[in-house]
Write a protein that holds these residues in place. Structure first.
Motif, mmCIF file in Angstrom:
data_model
loop_
_atom_site.group_PDB
_atom_site.id
_atom_site.type_symbol
_atom_site.label_atom_id
_atom_site.label_comp_id
_atom_site.label_asym_id
_atom_site.label_seq_id
_atom_site.Cartn_x
_atom_site.Cartn_y
_atom_site.Cartn_z
ATOM 1 N N UNK A 45 0.726 -1.070 -0.157
ATOM 2 C CA UNK A 45 0.053 0.075 0.121
ATOM 3 C C UNK A 45 0.882 1.276 -0.140
ATOM 4 N N UNK A 46 2.039 1.128 0.705
ATOM 5 C CA UNK A 46 2.625 2.403 0.693
ATOM 6 C C UNK A 46 3.578 2.665 -0.501
ATOM 7 N N UNK A 47 3.710 1.636 -1.185
ATOM 8 C CA UNK A 47 4.451 1.863 -2.561
ATOM 9 C C UNK A 47 3.599 2.811 -3.402
ATOM 10 N N UNK A 52 2.836 8.964 -4.682
ATOM 11 C CA UNK A 52 1.757 10.112 -4.928
ATOM 12 C C UNK A 52 2.067 11.410 -3.702
ATOM 13 N N UNK A 53 2.334 11.011 -2.661
ATOM 14 C CA UNK A 53 2.726 11.987 -1.562
ATOM 15 C C UNK A 53 3.995 12.915 -2.038
ATOM 16 N N UNK A 54 5.082 12.052 -2.494
ATOM 17 C CA UNK A 54 6.136 13.114 -2.769
ATOM 18 C C UNK A 54 5.902 14.020 -4.030
ATOM 19 N N UNK A 64 2.466 18.716 2.622
ATOM 20 C CA UNK A 64 3.227 17.855 3.367
ATOM 21 C C UNK A 64 2.744 16.755 4.593
ATOM 22 N N UNK A 65 1.826 17.562 5.261
ATOM 23 C CA UNK A 65 1.006 16.984 6.459
ATOM 24 C C UNK A 65 0.226 15.904 5.973
ATOM 25 N N UNK A 70 -1.176 10.123 5.229
ATOM 26 C CA UNK A 70 -1.445 8.949 4.248
ATOM 27 C C UNK A 70 -0.577 7.859 4.180
ATOM 28 N N UNK A 71 0.700 8.338 4.370
ATOM 29 C CA UNK A 71 1.815 7.457 4.294
ATOM 30 C C UNK A 71 1.951 6.717 5.466
ATOM 31 N N UNK A 72 1.732 7.064 6.773
ATOM 32 C CA UNK A 72 1.794 6.414 7.856
ATOM 33 C C UNK A 72 0.627 5.575 8.069
#
Length: 88
Positions: A45-47, A52-54, A64-65, A70-72
């Protein structure tokens, strides 16, 4: 791919259970399998979420927040699996 080997894997587990006279996995093995699969799912899922977040952070610093949150989120799967292992 997993759907194709699912019935075969179930047959192997059932045959091993009948031959050994007991369950194929004991409690420790089942707990290890549960945590391992949860960690694998969180990594999968984090892949996509991390990429996308970066990308969103590169375009807008205000993301950023939300990107960090979403990454965590998928990592909580592994934490909950560990909690269940210690409870059971």
């Amino acid at each position: 791919m997993v759907a194709e080997i699912g019935p075969e894997l179930a047959d192997v587990v059932l045959q091993a259970e009948e031959a050994a006279g007991g369950p194929a996995l004991n409690n420790s093995g089942a707990a290890a399998l549960a945590v391992g699969l949860a960690a694998l799912a969180a990594g999968y899922a984090e892949r996509g979420i991390g990429a996308a977040a970066v990308g969103a952070i590169a375009e807008d610093d205000d993301m950023f927040v939300p990107g960090l949150i979403m990454t965590v989120l998928p990592e909580t799967l592994v934490i909950l699996a560990l909690v269940v292992v210690f409870i059971v």
